[in-house]
Design an enzyme around this catalytic site. Structure first.
Site, PDB file in Angstrom:
ATOM      1  N   GLY A   1       0.822  -1.201   0.000  1.00  0.00           N
ATOM      2  CA  GLY A   1       0.000   0.000   0.000  1.00  0.00           C
ATOM      3  C   GLY A   1       0.855   1.250   0.000  1.00  0.00           C
ATOM      4  O   GLY A   1       1.792   1.370   0.782  1.00  0.00           O
TER       5      GLY A   1
ATOM      6  N   ASP B   1       1.196   1.332   8.913  1.00  0.00           N
ATOM      7  CA  ASP B   1       0.860   0.571  10.118  1.00  0.00           C
ATOM      8  C   ASP B   1       1.880   0.755  11.237  1.00  0.00           C
ATOM      9  O   ASP B   1       1.612   0.393  12.383  1.00  0.00           O
ATOM     10  CB  ASP B   1       0.744  -0.919   9.782  1.00  0.00           C
TER      11      ASP B   1
ATOM     12  N   GLY C   1      -5.067  -0.550  10.271  1.00  0.00           N
ATOM     13  CA  GLY C   1      -4.274  -1.161  11.331  1.00  0.00           C
ATOM     14  C   GLY C   1      -4.794  -2.561  11.607  1.00  0.00           C
ATOM     15  O   GLY C   1      -5.719  -2.745  12.387  1.00  0.00           O
TER      16      GLY C   1
ATOM     17  N   LEU D   1      -8.265   7.613   2.031  1.00  0.00           N
ATOM     18  CA  LEU D   1      -8.079   9.031   2.315  1.00  0.00           C
ATOM     19  C   LEU D   1      -6.949   9.247   3.315  1.00  0.00           C
ATOM     20  O   LEU D   1      -6.165  10.185   3.190  1.00  0.00           O
ATOM     21  CB  LEU D   1      -9.376   9.632   2.864  1.00  0.00           C
TER      22      LEU D   1
ATOM     23  N   ARG E   1      -4.225   7.512   3.920  1.00  0.00           N
ATOM     24  CA  ARG E   1      -2.859   7.252   3.479  1.00  0.00           C
ATOM     25  C   ARG E   1      -2.458   8.077   2.253  1.00  0.00           C
ATOM     26  O   ARG E   1      -1.287   8.087   1.874  1.00  0.00           O
ATOM     27  CB  ARG E   1      -2.668   5.764   3.195  1.00  0.00           C
TER      28      ARG E   1
END
Length: 418
Positions: free
Chosen positions: A13, A144, A191, A296, A298
């Site tokens: 990601g 994370d 998370g 949104l 990240r």
């Protein structure tokens, strides 16, 4: 002195600052033309190496590369693709070495999280076994914040800032309307197994906001949770709930599990917020609204943490310096020296200690009742969200870089996985 080309790829990601690391890598490499020739990037991450779909970053101007520092997402494309063990996926690892050999690549910079650290380590091992000289450096990245042996991970500070700001602003909205409308606002954040992002939502308590945080590290107790929400609404007229997508019951079941799996084989999550909101409505009758921060959180480069941007760029730079110093199978890290004023230095960690290890929230960062954060956690978080690094704006919108991503001519037959 031998000149080798370099390969850089983005994995997993993307974040608001992963391109800042790319900027750091490419700029540092360009400062050493006597050691590093061309920096090739993998189109769509490691898939670009397997398919020999390489991008020639030398075709980009210095101004465009510099603009990456202010541009979100992955400029070269990323992917969720985890290579298996060397024995199981040996043909793929050998293909990587074949592509590196064909294009004179002696430096491998892999920018990603825990799975990427594992791949980078295995590529290093196989290159040794095959007698191919390759220095593999992992550039850390993950919102994370769960990579071990580093104080924090690039990408996290900006997500934490976005979550804290969004939760604060939404809470002000709810507080305004609570007398006749919404009394509970539920915000779901990312998370899976670690509650670092959710913890950032706990910072709004410092602004007088009644907030309940649901961490993956604390087993969800529905009865106790509902009692806590009801008490806060009775006292303040409203409350905010920040729930991690990885919040789970005592038996390990995720509140948000959909029964499907992502590309890495992880349970596909999404839906903790509506589950929690409906739970509150059914048991307590309070009016609610919920939101899922999702992409949104990240991608919000417009409100990125200046600390995060700086560290992402510095780690990209240091990765190149480490490679040029002869290091291999390592990851540059952040070593915190002090909380206030915040000071740190760049260290390093061996990949065999980084790969497949996950750093969760320490218990002393979570309040005794399990619903919020401690002073120790505040001292940890606040420096990471400090400062603003706004991009330039034009016509009311930020100016972000779009690269040419010029392809490199292929030299090998098409790859057929075996």
């Amino acid at each position: 002195m031998t000149i080798s080309n370099a390969f850089y790829a983005q994995s997993g990601g993307v974040t608001a600052v992963i391109n800042a690391s790319a900027c750091g890598v490419i700029q540092a490499a360009r400062e050493h033309p006597d050691r590093i020739g061309t920096v090739y990037a993998g189109r769509n991450g490691i898939l670009g190496a397997l398919a020999e779909d390489l991008i020639d970053t030398s075709q980009e101007s210095a101004e465009t590369i510099a603009a990456l520092r202010h541009t979100p997402a992955g400029a070269f494309g990323s992917c969720r693709y985890k290579l298996g063990s060397i024995d199981k996926s040996r043909r793929e690892y050998e293909r990587l070495i074949e592509v590196f050999r064909a294009h004179g690549i002696g430096y491998f910079f892999y920018n990603g999280g825990g799975d990427s650290a594992d791949t980078c380590h295995k590529v290093s091992q196989l290159s040794d076994a095959m007698g191919y000289p390759l220095q593999a450096i992992h550039v850390p990245k993950t919102i994370d914040n769960d990579l071990p042996l580093t104080d924090c991970c690039p990408g996290f500070g900006s997500v934490a800032k976005y979550v804290a700001v969004s939760a604060l602003e939404a809470s002000f909205d709810v507080r305004s309307m609570a007398a006749t409308s919404t009394r509970v606002f539920v915000l779901e954040v990312m998370g899976r197994h670690a509650g670092w992002i959710a913890a950032a939502g706990g910072l709004i308590a410092d602004h007088g906001i009644p907030v309940v945080v649901l961490f993956p590290e604390i087993a969800f107790d529905q009865t106790a949770f509902l009692a806590r929400v009801d008490a806060l609404v009775a006292q303040h007229g409203y409350c905010t709930v920040v729930v991690s997508e990885g919040a789970q019951h005592a038996d390990g079941r995720f509140l948000a599990e959909q029964g499907s799996r992502d590309a890495f084989g992880h349970a596909q999550l999404g839906g903790a917020a509506p589950v929690v909101a409906q739970m509150i409505k059914a048991a307590l009758g309070h009016k609610f609204h919920w939101a899922v921060a999702d992409y949104l959180q990240r991608s919000a480069r417009h409100i990125a943490s200046a600390t995060d941007v700086r560290q992402a760029w510095e780690l990209g730079q240091r990765a190149v310096e480490m490679a040029l110093s002869g290091h291999n199978a390592v990851m540059p890290t952040i070593e915190r020296l002090a909380d206030a004023p915040y000071t740190y230095r760049i260290g390093s960690a061996p990949l065999d200690q980084v790969a497949n290890n996950e750093k969760k929230m320490p218990r002393d960062f979570i309040s005794a009742d399990g619903w919020g954060i401690t002073e120790a956690c505040r001292r940890y978080l606040l420096p990471l969200i400090e400062g603003e690094d706004y991009p330039a704006y034009q016509g009311g919108l930020p100016l972000y870089a779009t690269l040419r991503n010029a392809p490199v001519a292929r030299k090998l037959p098409d790859f057929v996985p075996g």
